[in-house]
Design a protein around this motif. Structure first.
Motif, mmCIF file in Angstrom:
data_model
loop_
_atom_site.group_PDB
_atom_site.id
_atom_site.type_symbol
_atom_site.label_atom_id
_atom_site.label_comp_id
_atom_site.label_asym_id
_atom_site.label_seq_id
_atom_site.Cartn_x
_atom_site.Cartn_y
_atom_site.Cartn_z
ATOM 1 N N ASP A 23 122.999 8.136 61.221
ATOM 2 C CA ASP A 23 121.631 8.351 61.884
ATOM 3 C C ASP A 23 121.567 7.469 63.012
ATOM 4 O OD1 ASP A 23 120.603 10.037 60.131
ATOM 5 O OD2 ASP A 23 119.710 8.663 58.777
ATOM 6 N N GLU A 24 122.313 6.482 63.198
ATOM 7 C CA GLU A 24 122.484 5.519 64.387
ATOM 8 C C GLU A 24 123.492 5.835 65.285
ATOM 9 O OE1 GLU A 24 120.391 2.968 65.075
ATOM 10 O OE2 GLU A 24 119.175 4.206 63.638
ATOM 11 N N GLY A 25 124.308 7.023 64.986
ATOM 12 C CA GLY A 25 125.215 7.872 66.082
ATOM 13 C C GLY A 25 126.668 7.086 65.754
ATOM 14 N N PHE A 26 126.953 6.484 64.636
ATOM 15 C CA PHE A 26 128.321 6.318 64.434
ATOM 16 C C PHE A 26 129.127 7.413 63.792
ATOM 17 C CE2 PHE A 26 126.131 2.365 65.144
ATOM 18 C CZ PHE A 26 127.043 1.546 65.821
ATOM 19 N N LYS A 27 130.454 7.289 63.885
ATOM 20 C CA LYS A 27 131.378 8.027 62.942
ATOM 21 C C LYS A 27 131.299 7.306 61.888
ATOM 22 C CE LYS A 27 136.010 9.745 63.218
ATOM 23 N NZ LYS A 27 137.559 9.703 63.529
ATOM 24 N N THR A 28 131.522 8.090 60.649
ATOM 25 C CA THR A 28 131.351 7.390 59.407
ATOM 26 C C THR A 28 132.876 7.673 58.731
ATOM 27 O OG1 THR A 28 130.526 9.449 58.378
ATOM 28 C CG2 THR A 28 128.976 7.722 59.136
ATOM 29 N N ILE A 29 133.267 6.763 58.005
ATOM 30 C CA ILE A 29 134.600 6.697 57.096
ATOM 31 C C ILE A 29 134.336 6.330 55.872
ATOM 32 C CG2 ILE A 29 137.061 6.166 57.110
ATOM 33 C CD1 ILE A 29 136.692 5.729 60.194
ATOM 34 N N LEU A 30 135.033 6.866 55.052
ATOM 35 C CA LEU A 30 134.863 6.633 53.339
ATOM 36 C C LEU A 30 135.984 6.065 52.923
ATOM 37 C CD1 LEU A 30 132.760 5.956 51.099
ATOM 38 C CD2 LEU A 30 133.130 8.217 50.409
ATOM 39 N N VAL A 31 136.555 5.170 52.544
ATOM 40 C CA VAL A 31 137.763 5.221 51.609
ATOM 41 C C VAL A 31 137.180 5.373 50.304
ATOM 42 C CG1 VAL A 31 139.479 3.368 50.983
ATOM 43 C CG2 VAL A 31 138.582 3.113 53.118
#
Ligand SMILES: Nc1ncnc2c1ncn2[C@@H]1O[C@H](COP(=O)(O)OP(=O)(O)O)[C@@H](O)[C@H]1O
Ligand SMILES: [Mg+2]
Length: 355
Positions: A23-31
């Motif tokens: 929502d704040e515009g970041f790319k998201t990464i999940l380990v």
């Protein structure tokens, strides 16, 4: 330093954290543990899944994974699963920047350090008790017995905790844990006076940029089996052979406090932030939770804290009654973290919010 992505381990509050980051515009990464891939693939706000065998340090933060996170300019958000699945030394050794103060996690995981920080913050803390103070003579002299709670260190999830009222009842239960291999010695237990009252979990965010403490939500936990025991009358309890209680969190429910209690809640948060600044440089950054009990006189007694985001904030993925008083938009704790990173990047102060 720059940051384009926000990442975390797939568990605990990962959905909320990554939704907020998106929502704040970041790319998201999940380990993500392979067995949880099916779950996390359902959510379109997760841009990348890095699959690992499990959350042991050597898998979740292997060289490969750390390189990948590094190459993506990722900031990690630590949560309870880091503490329950890795040692503090391992957590501290991760090369990727953490949102918040990574050094304070040690103070959360060690109950003696934890008590020191709470006392420095001048919180009402239940007395910690040594074995010798568990006076077995209490009951025979007719003195009111003192109820204590024995807990394991770290984020043990409330399993293996027990209540005792004298040395004998303590040793019986301790020996049971010993025979099951849950504890190895008395040093594995921290004993504290039990406080009768209603448990309340206060969810704060401290911004080192604005130097303000925000109360973003309050919850209560639904803990098994302890919350089930009250559903059985005393007579049946006594005759049903229930020997073990546990405080395994199953879920959380929302709570609002009487408004007259709020002023003290803010002061408690501020005193905690000051104490952390003094004892654990660079101090408290971002989310933390103060956990305590309101007794019958409305006094708040703090039995512990978490120095990072707690899973109870998952309730408020769309904002809470308290966050709405501060923000005219839905502001989860996860989103508040991402907002702080964004503000810090814009004002060139990222070093104030990561370690
Ligand atoms: N001193 C206390 N008095 C009453 N209840 C307590 C006390 N300490 C802990 N509890 C209960 O036990 C639960 C787990 O204890 P806590 O100290 O929060 O350990 P954990 O690190 O496993 O979360 C709490 O959520 C609360 O319900
Ligand atoms: Mg707790």
């Amino acid at each position: 330093m720059n940051a384009n992505a926000i990442g975390t381990l797939g568990s605990h509050c990962a959905l909320q954290v990554l939704k907020g980051a998106k929502d704040e515009g970041f790319k998201t990464i999940l380990v993500c543990e392979s067995k949880r891939e099916g779950l996390y693939k359902r959510f379109r706000f997760i841009d990348r899944l890095l699959l690992v065998e499990d959350y042991k340090f050597e898998h979740s933060f292997s060289e490969n994974i750390q390189n990948e996170l590094h190459d993506n300019n990722c900031i990690l958000v630590p949560h309870g699963t880091y503490i329950s699945s890795m040692s503090i030394e391992e957590i501290e050794s991760i090369r990727i920047p953490f949102f918040g103060n990574r050094w304070i996690l040690r103070w959360e995981a060690d109950r003696a350090l934890k008590e020191r920080l709470m006392l420095e913050a001048r919180l009402n803390v239940p007395k910690s008790i040594s074995i010798d103070e568990l006076d077995g003579s209490n009951r025979s002299t007719g003195n009111k017995a003192r109820l204590v709670i024995a807990k394991l260190h770290g984020a043990a999830g409330g399993k293996g905790y027990f209540l005792a009222w004298d040395k004998e009842s303590f040793m019986t239960q301790y020996n049971r844990l010993l025979s099951k291999g849950i504890v190895k010695s008395l040093d594995d237990l921290y004993i504290q006076e039990y406080v009768l009252g209603v448990p309340v979990y206060l969810q704060y965010f401290y911004s080192p940029l604005s130097r303000e403490v925000e109360l973003l939500g309050i919850d209560r936990r639904y803990e098994s089996n302890v919350d089930a025991i009250g559903r059985i009358p005393a007579l049946q309890q006594e005759h049903s052979g229930i020997h073990e209680i546990s405080y395994n969190v199953i879920g959380n429910s929302p709570l609002v406090l009487r408004e007259s209690l709020l002023d003290e809640v803010y002061k408690i948060g501020e005193r905690f932030v000051s104490a952390a600044e003094y004892l654990v440089k660079p101090g408290m950054i971002g989310p933390f939770c103060i956990e305590g009990v309101y007794d019958q006189d409305g006094r708040f007694i703090v039995f512990e804290f978490s120095a990072r985001i707690v899973a109870g904030t998952n309730l408020y993925v769309n904002g809470s009654p308290y966050s709405y008083l501060l923000y005219d938009e839905p502001m989860s704790m996860g989103r508040r973290i991402a907002r702080e990173v964004k503000i810090a990047i814009d004002s060139n102060e990222l070093d104030k919010v990561v370690t």
